[in-house]
Design an enzyme around this catalytic site. Sequence first.
Site, PDB file in Angstrom:
ATOM      1  N   GLU A  61     -42.795  20.183 -50.710  1.00 11.10           N
ATOM      2  CA  GLU A  61     -43.731  19.064 -50.602  1.00 11.10           C
ATOM      3  C   GLU A  61     -43.038  17.707 -50.694  1.00 11.10           C
ATOM      4  O   GLU A  61     -43.468  16.739 -50.048  1.00 11.10           O
ATOM      5  CB  GLU A  61     -44.796  19.178 -51.702  1.00 11.10           C
ATOM      6  N   HIS A 130     -54.430  25.962 -57.449  1.00 10.70           N
ATOM      7  CA  HIS A 130     -55.109  25.966 -56.153  1.00 10.70           C
ATOM      8  C   HIS A 130     -56.530  25.407 -56.240  1.00 10.70           C
ATOM      9  O   HIS A 130     -57.257  25.437 -55.252  1.00 10.70           O
ATOM     10  CB  HIS A 130     -55.161  27.390 -55.592  1.00 10.70           C
TER      11      HIS A 130
END
Length: 327
Positions: A61, A130
Amino acid sequence: MSDKKTLVEAVNTALDHAMADDKDVVLLGEDIGANGGVFRATQDLKSKYGLKRVMDTPLAETLIAGMTVGMAAQGLKPVAEIQFMGFIFACMEQLVTHAARMRNRTRGRLSCPMVLRAPFGGGIHAPEHHSESTEALLAHIPGLRVVIPSSPVRAYGLLRSAIDSPDPVIFLEPKRIYRVQKQTLPETGSRLPLDTCFTLREGSDVTLVTWGACVRECQEACNTLAEQGVSVELIDVATIKPLDMETILASTRKTGRCVIVHEAARSFGVGAEIAARIFEDLFFELKAPVKRVAGYDITMPYYRMEEHYIPDHKRIVIAIHDCLTEP
């Protein structure tokens, strides 16, 4: 476009149309090419626009955010996908130190027209990292826009505007409503304004303020209360930074009461900011204290308990009744 689309299909359609209209729009992220993304938001775009415009990246990321800032500073309009909001923290160095400061640092010579997309929120029985709803962290950073759609139509129109924006935009997609509703999208290219709240329902007794997936629970609560003779004005904030307080204040001034609903943890959230601004500007016009219905100050629990964490329409109805009965 005559066929109806879900929210995630509306995102795909917005990306498709933006890429067709502007060759500088490029996509990058993990598994967004051949697989079409973990939720298939970029499905079929690689085959249509090629490897140079739909780029699979490593599982990194920090790299995704850095590449996105660099591309934007040099004239492209990158739209990056972070697979889940819980992985966005690795991007914070690039977002806070570079993307948000680009125009200020260069005294207007450079801007950073990038979009960082991320599915967020709970409700899909996901594992740890998540199901986060940490939009308040991002909204606190000067120079970033934070946009959250709540329906297919708003997802399409807001994403088109986000891609057009000369500012960096964090576009958070509430994944538990990715496929729960279908709507007919507007004509190709139609945009919706950023930095603007949407009044979804007119009312006179209380103002109900929310965003993202919680709009659905709030709509349920409005329907229940309507049967009881309570008139609720429902506002979808949509862009939480910059915040359209004028719409919220005008509605609260009219009703004299306000209840704020969000999935994120209660403390230090966007709801607290909205409540503070209402108290600052409308203290002597309020008929009751502002109420908040929110997630709890804990890590989002695993799937067996997440239903107890996410505000439901019953909690919202109770809060509104409390607001109506307080002197």
